[in-house]
Design an enzyme around this catalytic site. Structure first.
Site, PDB file in Angstrom:
ATOM      1  N   ASP A   1      -1.722  -1.253  -3.871  1.00 24.32           N
ATOM      2  CA  ASP A   1      -1.942  -0.501  -5.113  1.00 24.32           C
ATOM      3  C   ASP A   1      -0.797  -0.720  -6.104  1.00 24.32           C
ATOM      4  O   ASP A   1       0.210  -1.364  -5.790  1.00 24.32           O
ATOM      5  CB  ASP A   1      -2.150   0.987  -4.805  1.00 24.32           C
ATOM      6  CG  ASP A   1      -1.083   1.517  -3.859  1.00 24.32           C
ATOM      7  OD1 ASP A   1       0.103   1.259  -4.125  1.00 24.32           O
ATOM      8  OD2 ASP A   1      -1.436   2.157  -2.838  1.00 24.32           O
TER       9      ASP A   1
ATOM     10  N   ASN B   1       0.027   4.477  -0.629  1.00 21.83           N
ATOM     11  CA  ASN B   1      -0.529   5.763  -0.177  1.00 21.83           C
ATOM     12  C   ASN B   1      -1.226   5.664   1.169  1.00 21.83           C
ATOM     13  O   ASN B   1      -1.996   6.540   1.545  1.00 21.83           O
ATOM     14  CB  ASN B   1      -1.474   6.348  -1.240  1.00 21.83           C
ATOM     15  CG  ASN B   1      -2.636   5.418  -1.518  1.00 21.83           C
ATOM     16  OD1 ASN B   1      -2.641   4.264  -1.066  1.00 21.83           O
ATOM     17  ND2 ASN B   1      -3.628   5.889  -2.240  1.00 21.83           N
TER      18      ASN B   1
ATOM     19  N   ASP C   1      -5.412 -10.948 -15.212  1.00 24.02           N
ATOM     20  CA  ASP C   1      -6.477 -11.893 -14.888  1.00 24.02           C
ATOM     21  C   ASP C   1      -7.660 -11.538 -15.780  1.00 24.02           C
ATOM     22  O   ASP C   1      -8.070 -10.375 -15.828  1.00 24.02           O
ATOM     23  CB  ASP C   1      -6.864 -11.731 -13.406  1.00 24.02           C
ATOM     24  CG  ASP C   1      -7.271 -13.041 -12.770  1.00 24.02           C
ATOM     25  OD1 ASP C   1      -8.090 -13.738 -13.387  1.00 24.02           O
ATOM     26  OD2 ASP C   1      -6.780 -13.346 -11.672  1.00 24.02           O
TER      27      ASP C   1
ATOM     28  N   HIS D   1      -4.722 -17.366  -4.365  1.00 27.10           N
ATOM     29  CA  HIS D   1      -5.580 -16.529  -3.522  1.00 27.10           C
ATOM     30  C   HIS D   1      -6.867 -17.223  -3.081  1.00 27.10           C
ATOM     31  O   HIS D   1      -7.651 -16.640  -2.335  1.00 27.10           O
ATOM     32  CB  HIS D   1      -5.922 -15.252  -4.293  1.00 27.10           C
ATOM     33  CG  HIS D   1      -6.750 -15.551  -5.513  1.00 27.10           C
ATOM     34  ND1 HIS D   1      -6.256 -16.248  -6.595  1.00 27.10           N
ATOM     35  CD2 HIS D   1      -8.055 -15.298  -5.796  1.00 27.10           C
ATOM     36  CE1 HIS D   1      -7.216 -16.394  -7.488  1.00 27.10           C
ATOM     37  NE2 HIS D   1      -8.316 -15.822  -7.029  1.00 27.10           N
ATOM     38  N   ASP D   2      -7.106 -18.439  -3.589  1.00 24.36           N
ATOM     39  CA  ASP D   2      -8.320 -19.167  -3.207  1.00 24.36           C
ATOM     40  C   ASP D   2      -8.019 -20.341  -2.268  1.00 24.36           C
ATOM     41  O   ASP D   2      -8.941 -21.058  -1.875  1.00 24.36           O
ATOM     42  CB  ASP D   2      -9.013 -19.745  -4.458  1.00 24.36           C
ATOM     43  CG  ASP D   2      -9.589 -18.673  -5.349  1.00 24.36           C
ATOM     44  OD1 ASP D   2      -9.953 -17.600  -4.844  1.00 24.36           O
ATOM     45  OD2 ASP D   2      -9.676 -18.917  -6.574  1.00 24.36           O
TER      46      ASP D   2
ATOM     47  N   ASP E   1      -3.704   3.974   2.469  1.00 23.66           N
ATOM     48  CA  ASP E   1      -5.167   4.028   2.633  1.00 23.66           C
ATOM     49  C   ASP E   1      -5.729   2.670   3.061  1.00 23.66           C
ATOM     50  O   ASP E   1      -6.938   2.472   3.119  1.00 23.66           O
ATOM     51  CB  ASP E   1      -5.851   4.502   1.331  1.00 23.66           C
ATOM     52  CG  ASP E   1      -5.653   3.518   0.195  1.00 23.66           C
ATOM     53  OD1 ASP E   1      -4.909   2.513   0.356  1.00 23.66           O
ATOM     54  OD2 ASP E   1      -6.246   3.728  -0.884  1.00 23.66           O
TER      55      ASP E   1
ATOM     56  N   ASP F   1     -10.087 -16.791 -15.726  1.00 24.54           N
ATOM     57  CA  ASP F   1     -10.894 -17.186 -14.575  1.00 24.54           C
ATOM     58  C   ASP F   1     -12.012 -18.151 -14.985  1.00 24.54           C
ATOM     59  O   ASP F   1     -12.704 -17.914 -15.985  1.00 24.54           O
ATOM     60  CB  ASP F   1     -11.509 -15.890 -14.011  1.00 24.54           C
ATOM     61  CG  ASP F   1     -12.134 -16.071 -12.659  1.00 24.54           C
ATOM     62  OD1 ASP F   1     -11.403 -16.393 -11.721  1.00 24.54           O
ATOM     63  OD2 ASP F   1     -13.362 -15.868 -12.543  1.00 24.54           O
TER      64      ASP F   1
ATOM     65  N   GLU G   1      -8.039 -21.330 -15.528  1.00 21.84           N
ATOM     66  CA  GLU G   1      -8.473 -21.879 -14.245  1.00 21.84           C
ATOM     67  C   GLU G   1      -9.620 -22.826 -14.555  1.00 21.84           C
ATOM     68  O   GLU G   1     -10.694 -22.407 -14.990  1.00 21.84           O
ATOM     69  CB  GLU G   1      -8.949 -20.769 -13.308  1.00 21.84           C
ATOM     70  CG  GLU G   1      -9.229 -21.312 -11.912  1.00 21.84           C
ATOM     71  CD  GLU G   1     -10.278 -20.538 -11.131  1.00 21.84           C
ATOM     72  OE1 GLU G   1     -10.317 -20.664  -9.914  1.00 21.84           O
ATOM     73  OE2 GLU G   1     -11.084 -19.812 -11.757  1.00 21.84           O
TER      74      GLU G   1
ATOM     75  N   ASP H   1       0.854  -1.186   0.000  1.00 24.17           N
ATOM     76  CA  ASP H   1       0.000   0.000   0.000  1.00 24.17           C
ATOM     77  C   ASP H   1       0.891   1.239   0.000  1.00 24.17           C
ATOM     78  O   ASP H   1       1.463   1.588   1.025  1.00 24.17           O
ATOM     79  CB  ASP H   1      -0.877  -0.077   1.269  1.00 24.17           C
ATOM     80  CG  ASP H   1      -1.694   1.184   1.514  1.00 24.17           C
ATOM     81  OD1 ASP H   1      -1.778   2.026   0.608  1.00 24.17           O
ATOM     82  OD2 ASP H   1      -2.268   1.296   2.622  1.00 24.17           O
TER      83      ASP H   1
HETATM   84  C1  GLC Z   1     -12.153 -17.910  -9.520  1.00 23.32           C
HETATM   85  C2  GLC Z   1     -11.324 -16.948  -8.701  1.00 23.32           C
HETATM   86  C3  GLC Z   1     -12.040 -16.689  -7.409  1.00 23.32           C
HETATM   87  C4  GLC Z   1     -13.383 -16.066  -7.725  1.00 23.32           C
HETATM   88  C5  GLC Z   1     -14.179 -16.924  -8.706  1.00 23.32           C
HETATM   89  C6  GLC Z   1     -15.322 -16.168  -9.314  1.00 23.32           C
HETATM   90  O1  GLC Z   1     -12.277 -19.136  -8.915  1.00 23.32           O
HETATM   91  O2  GLC Z   1     -10.049 -17.467  -8.519  1.00 23.32           O
HETATM   92  O3  GLC Z   1     -11.300 -15.884  -6.540  1.00 23.32           O
HETATM   93  O4  GLC Z   1     -14.119 -15.906  -6.568  1.00 23.32           O
HETATM   94  O5  GLC Z   1     -13.393 -17.341  -9.788  1.00 23.32           O
HETATM   95  O6  GLC Z   1     -14.847 -15.215 -10.220  1.00 23.32           O
END
Ligand code: GLC
Length: 546
Positions: free
Chosen positions: A29, A23, A98, A323-324, A25, A200, A254, A21
């Site tokens: 970013d 700035n 993404d 991230h999932d 907040d 995605d 994905e 981050d």
């Molecule tokens: C993918 C992303 C996930 C998101 C989902 C819906 O699985 O990795 O984070 O919630 O798609 O877009």
């Protein structure tokens, strides 16, 4: 043969909300990312995959896009993005975007127009359908629980389709204009110089029919939209009409619910260059059923599914975290006595696999799950609905439901602000409250500390990344499984007459290992001293065989 960029470079995934981050907040970013490019260069990675940075109301943290051509003001501006590409390029790092095109946000102008005016052409950009009597148009489930149909306010018996949250309406790929819009988005970012896209939920975009799904508790309807022929055709078209006009760009998909055969078909038809499998991500490394006190996990639950894919497809996106998912050291390693050894063993394992290697921010320092997250702290939309479902189905308290959800699927575990140093808020910013709380173990696990410790997890990652960057056999060699027990992953990589053996003890057990005789040369390992014929807890080595 010259390798393509994706076959040559290691990819580092950034979750922009949490990286840096600049700035103060509370949100990460683009300028923050730019300020850390030298760090990423020193790590040895060659590409950055940015989780979504587009304009978004952040109902699903950016996986709900309201404008594909604008940057979320929290992250900065399009000029910041251009600067990021430029600064990354100076350091020979490529940027991967993404691409979230199964759905938009319900705040996207197409959807707002479709809601406002029944006769608007944007109605057909989505799936609007009349209900079936008092019921929704079909019996499909949303991936985030409940029906995947939401009633349109102010209209009689009218619904729209959303495979994820109700704020993420699905796009209609039977509509030629939708496909053209997506091609325009692809071109826009390719013209800016991005190297590819992580696509995605890309094997679900084409709905062949809206018929009822077969009986299933949580995933009804999938046979109508997973890996359909129409899905392949759209991706083939993107390749021919768009990607082929650019040099050395790629798509990684994905793709849940895949078999190796279907995965290979995506590659053979050049619909995708590679994909992520989910078999190992769904392995029983946690207490799947809350009443069981004990986890039944054995390391083979992790390495066997990975090996299956390594053997059966020609290329893959190899990963342990994103991230999932929960943090890998918390899930597959040991947070206590063998913390360092286990994190390094996982690093050696991952970085020796076939395919493109993906490292997720924080993985390189041994970032762990939270210990003290509460329902109130949680931001993840999926976990919140999972708590509601668990409370309803299992008749348990919110606290109990959350405990279980948090230990199994809470995606916030991997989304904590990055652990940069031991100052306030882990150096993520200057102290402004952060959008998701900082993991309180940051005084012991952080980049600065690990940069200064030659024996750190971070320095082992650097060593292993540099080893892979220089290794033809790890990049191009074939994969061969080697017989082993339930705790130790063993495989060989082979290229021409060269062969290496990878041995990774993924447990606290100590093993006698007859096969490892002294004559074999250790190329790299996570213990400073190897004792002959013994494999120590979480010890991992690469031997030269031929
Ligand atoms: C993918 C992303 C996930 C998101 C989902 C819906 O699985 O990795 O984070 O919630 O798609 O877009």
């Amino acid at each position: 043969m010259k390798r393509k960029a994706y076959q040559d470079r290691i990819i580092y995934q950034i979750y922009p909300l949490s990286f840096k981050d600049s700035n103060n907040d509370g949100y990460g970013d683009l300028k923050g990312i730019i300020s850390k490019l030298d760090y990423l260069k020193s790590l040895g990675i060659g590409m950055i995959w940015l989780s979504p940075i587009y304009k978004s109301p952040l109902k699903d943290n950016g996986y709900d896009i309201s404008d594909y051509y604008e940057i979320n003001p929290l992250f900065g501006t399009m000029a910041d993005f251009d600067e990021l590409i430029l600064e990354a390029k100076k350091r020979d790092i490529k940027i991967v975007m993404d691409l979230v095109i199964n759905h938009t946000s319900d705040q996207h102008k197409w959807f707002l127009e479709a809601l406002k005016d029944k006769n608007s052409k944007y109605r057909d950009y989505y799936y609007f359908r009349k209900g079936n009597g008092k019921k929704p148009p079909n019996n499909w489930n949303s991936a985030f629980s409940g029906s995947c149909w939401e009633k349109v306010k102010g209209e009689d018996n009218m619904y729209y389709l959303h495979l994820f949250t109700k704020e993420q309406p699905d796009l209609n790929y039977h509509n030629e204009e939708v496909i053209k819009e997506i091609e325009k988005i692809l071109k826009f970012y390719l013209d800016k110089g991005v190297a590819g896209f992580r696509c995605d939920v890309i094997n679900q975009i084409y709905k062949t029919s809206l018929e009822n799904g077969k009986f299933s508790l949580f995933s009804r309807g999938r046979e109508h939209y997973e890996n359909q022929e129409g899905n392949f055709k759209i991706l083939e078209r993107f390749r021919k009409e768009v990607l082929d006009r650019y040099d050395d760009v790629f798509l990684v998909g994905e793709t849940s619910a895949l078999t190796p055969k279907i995965g290979q078909e995506y590659i053979d038809r050049r619909a995708l260059d590679m994909f992520f499998e989910f078999d190992h991500a769904f392995c029983k490394s946690f207490k799947l059923i809350p009443i069981f006190k004990k986890s039944f996990y054995k390391p083979k639950d992790l390495y066997k599914p990975i090996f299956k894919w390594q053997k059966e497809v020609s290329w893959i996106g190899a990963y342990l975290e994103n991230h999932d998912q929960l943090r890998s050291v918390s899930r597959f390693g040991d947070e206590k006595e063998y913390f360092k050894e286990s994190a390094k063993a996982l690093a050696l394992f991952l970085l020796s696999l076939k395919g493109t290697i993906f490292i997720y921010e924080g993985e390189e320092i041994g970032a762990t799950n939270y210990k003290d997250l509460t329902y109130e702290d949680t931001n993840d939309c999926m976990s919140k609905s999972a708590v509601d479902t668990a409370m309803k189905l299992l008749h348990v308290s919110k606290k109990r439901a959350f405990k279980w959800v948090n230990e199994t699927v809470n995606r916030d575990n991997s989304r904590a602000p990055m652990w940069w140093d031991d100052s306030l808020n882990a150096g993520f910013n200057e102290g402004h409250p952060t959008w998701l709380k900082v993991n309180n173990n940051y005084k012991n696990i952080n980049v600065k500390l690990e940069e200064n410790d030659p024996d750190s997890i971070l320095n082992f990652y650097k060593k292993m990344i540099s080893f892979r960057n220089k290794s033809d056999i790890l990049k191009d060699g074939e994969f061969k499984e080697v017989k082993s027990n339930s705790y130790v992953a063993k495989f060989a990589r082979k290229l021409n007459d060269e062969e290496i053996l990878i041995v990774v003890n993924l447990s606290k057990k100590k093993f006698k290992e007859k096969s490892l005789d002294e004559s074999k040369k250790i190329l790299i390992s996570n213990y400073s001293n190897h004792i002959n014929n013994v494999l120590m807890p979480y010890e991992a080595l690469i031997y030269k065989i031929k």
